[in-house]
Design an enzyme around this catalytic site. Structure first.
Site, short mmCIF file in Angstrom:
data_model
loop_
_atom_site.label_atom_id
_atom_site.label_comp_id
_atom_site.label_asym_id
_atom_site.label_seq_id
_atom_site.Cartn_x
_atom_site.Cartn_y
_atom_site.Cartn_z
CD GLU A 133 -2.43 1.69 0.18
OE1 GLU A 133 -3.39 0.73 -0.86
OE2 GLU A 133 -2.12 2.65 -0.57
CE LYS A 169 4.76 1.03 1.90
NZ LYS A 169 4.46 2.07 1.35
CB CYS A 213 5.82 3.14 7.31
SG CYS A 213 4.68 2.50 7.88
#
Ligand code: NAD
Ligand code: UGA
Length: 463
Positions: free
Chosen positions: A162, A221, A277
């Site tokens: 995502e 990612k 993150c």
């Protein structure tokens, strides 16, 4: 394969918003979001949409449209797994705090638990989608667990990382720059990829849906987050040089950003990046590189974190030195605690580290944030384990009114770029403060010239 039932394990900042959009765009699919955290699920089901656990502009309305129709939030994990054809794993993957890889590697215990649960419960073939951010080659481990502990049913593992950013999650999900799907090159793998592509194709144009092998998808990612964080550290490194040389980092960012090869986004100097993150994913990349013996690669990326830590520390040091090297018992107001605007998420927010430094100097911190509660602020400080909760409570207070937070303060630090801060009556704030009144703008948000004209001693990052 026609998909009519999906489930998502993990009702957090990714699982909740992502599934709400899938439910809105695919009314023919039943979407169940499950979590072990009962309180979180109860809040997703709250009749008052202001109480859902993730604050994102526009999200409440979207949840309200589908909830109870084809969108469900539940703690019945086994049931949801059993009924679903596709299972998204969207659980947290924090940095390990123990054992080998402590402080660097991703802790995959929640992922493994999910895999074991899926293996135990599944009675028919499933597609399992890695939505969480994972180290490259995690799909191999998941597949191993599923194939060796399952009931003989077939599993296909896809990687579908995502890319949403908090604060703009709804917009990012509705109009993603790309959707990335990695899967096996076998015919079964390709069939699984197609099933997931068909879901996104309900609202995402085909040319924005990118399919790759699983390892490229997993590594892309981590790479995307590393590149984004690197830009922030790069401009922050320049901000310190600007302060020494009379250059202005806002002007430098504008000048370089007009070069189409560099681009203008993500060049805002700040007190340092936060969020759950960037740091975790770069540490993970560093760990993976080291484990392959790629020490130069590891050192290169680690520098992004070192620079970010330096930027946070430098901000608090500057407050102390500007306030005559003593801030004991002085009131310092914090405007903002969230790691960026338009979210209630505080994980790794720079505000936490700046507050910790200033409390070490025995300053009294008065926080106002439009979306963050006092309980959250205390729990963020407790998590650092610098002091006991009682000690933290002595030094930190929260206010529901920004003007009260700033009253009788020696200084204000801007830690989050909430738009409303720009609209305040700064003359009124100035009048209520002790003089000289300082503003340390960690977000280069306010109109410095206007504040200086009022009488503030105004400092921003990088000028
Ligand atoms: P989060 O902590 O907000 O949510 C994770 C949820 O998973 C929690 O509510 C937890 O209770 C639940 N959970 C954990 N183990 C479980 C289990 N075995 N069964 C059921 N529920 C379980 O985390 P998040 O911010 O949504 O991030 C999830 C993943 O997505 C992470 O890997 C993160 O790196 C990645 N990611 C996050 C963002 C973001 O903006 N936050 C963006 C992109 C990717
Ligand atoms: C980031 C990425 O932007 C997403 O694509 C990714 O999906 C997500 O991480 C993730 O994997 O979790 P997020 O952390 O939610 O999203 O928010 P960002 O907008 O990237 O901001 C991160 C931090 O950098 C914030 O503290 C922000 O204030 C700071 N920042 C950002 C700057 O200091 N300057 C900038 O120019 C941009």
């Amino acid at each position: 394969m026609k998909i009519t039932n999906i489930c998502c394990i993990g009702a957090g900042y990714v699982g909740g918003p992502t599934m709400a959009i899938i439910a809105q765009k695919c009314p023919h699919i039943k979407v169940t979001v499950v979590d072990l955290n009962e309180d979180r699920i109860a809040r997703w089901n709250d009749t008052n949409l202001d109480n859902i656990p993730v604050y994102e502009p526009g999200l409440g309305t979207i949840v309200g449209e589908s909830r109870g129709k084809n969108l469900f939030f539940s703690t019945q994990v086994d049931k949801a797994i059993d009924e679903a054809q596709i299972i998204f794993i969207s659980v947290n993957t924090p940095t390990k705090t123990y054992g080998s890889g402590k402080g660097m590697a991703a802790d995959l215990k929640y992922i493994e638990l999910c895999a074991r649960q899926i293996a135990r419960v599944s009675k028919d073939d499933k597609i399992v989608v890695e939505k969480s951010t994972l180290p490259v080659r995690t799909a191999e481990a998941i597949k191993n667990i599923l194939d060796n502990t399952g009931n003989g049913v077939q599993f296909q593992i896809l990687s579908n990382p995502e890319f949403l950013a908090e604060g703009t999650a709804v917009e990012d999900l509705l109009k993603p720059d790309r959707v990335l799907i990695g899967g096996d090159t076998t015919p079964e793998g390709q069939k699984a990829i197609k099933a997931l592509v068909d879901i996104y194709a309900n609202w995402v144009p085909n040319d924005k849906i990118l399919t790759t092998n699983v390892w490229s998808s997993e590594l892309s990612k981590l790479t995307a987050n590393a590149f984004l964080a690197q830009r922030v550290s790069s401009i922050n490194a320049m901000s310190e040089l600007c302060e020494k040389t009379g250059a202005d980092v806002n002007e430098v960012a504008r000048a370089i950003g007009m070069d189409s090869r560099i681009g203008s986004k993500f060049l805002k100097a700040s007190v340092g990046f936060g969020g759950s993150c960037f740091q975790k994913d770069i540490l993970n990349l560093v760990y993976i590189s080291k484990s392959f013996g790629l020490h130069q690669v590891a050192d290169y990326w680690e520098q992004v974190i070192i620079m970010n830590d330096h930027q946070k520390r430098r901000f608090s040091k500057n407050i102390v030195s500007t306030l005559y090297n003593t801030i004991a018992d002085k009131k310092i107001a914090f405007l903002g605690w969230a790691f960026k605007k338009d979210t209630n998420d505080t994980r790794e927010s720079a505000a936490i580290y700046v507050a910790d430094d200033l409390i070490n100097e025995q300053a009294n911190i008065a926080v106002y944030d439009p979306k963050v509660t006092h309980t959250q602020i205390l729990s963020d400080l407790d998590y650092l384990e610098t002091r006991t909760t009682d000690q933290n409570k002595k030094f930190i207070t929260s206010f529901n009114d920004p003007y009260e937070a700033c009253k009788n303060a020696h200084a204000i630090a801007i830690l989050t770029e909430w738009d409303e801060f720009k609209e305040y009556d700064w003359q009124k704030i100035y009048d209520s403060m002790l003089k000289p009144a300082f503003v340390f703008d960690g977000r280069n948000l306010l109109d410095g010239a206007k504040l200086k004209a009022i009488g503030f001693q105004y400092q921003e990052i990088g000028s």
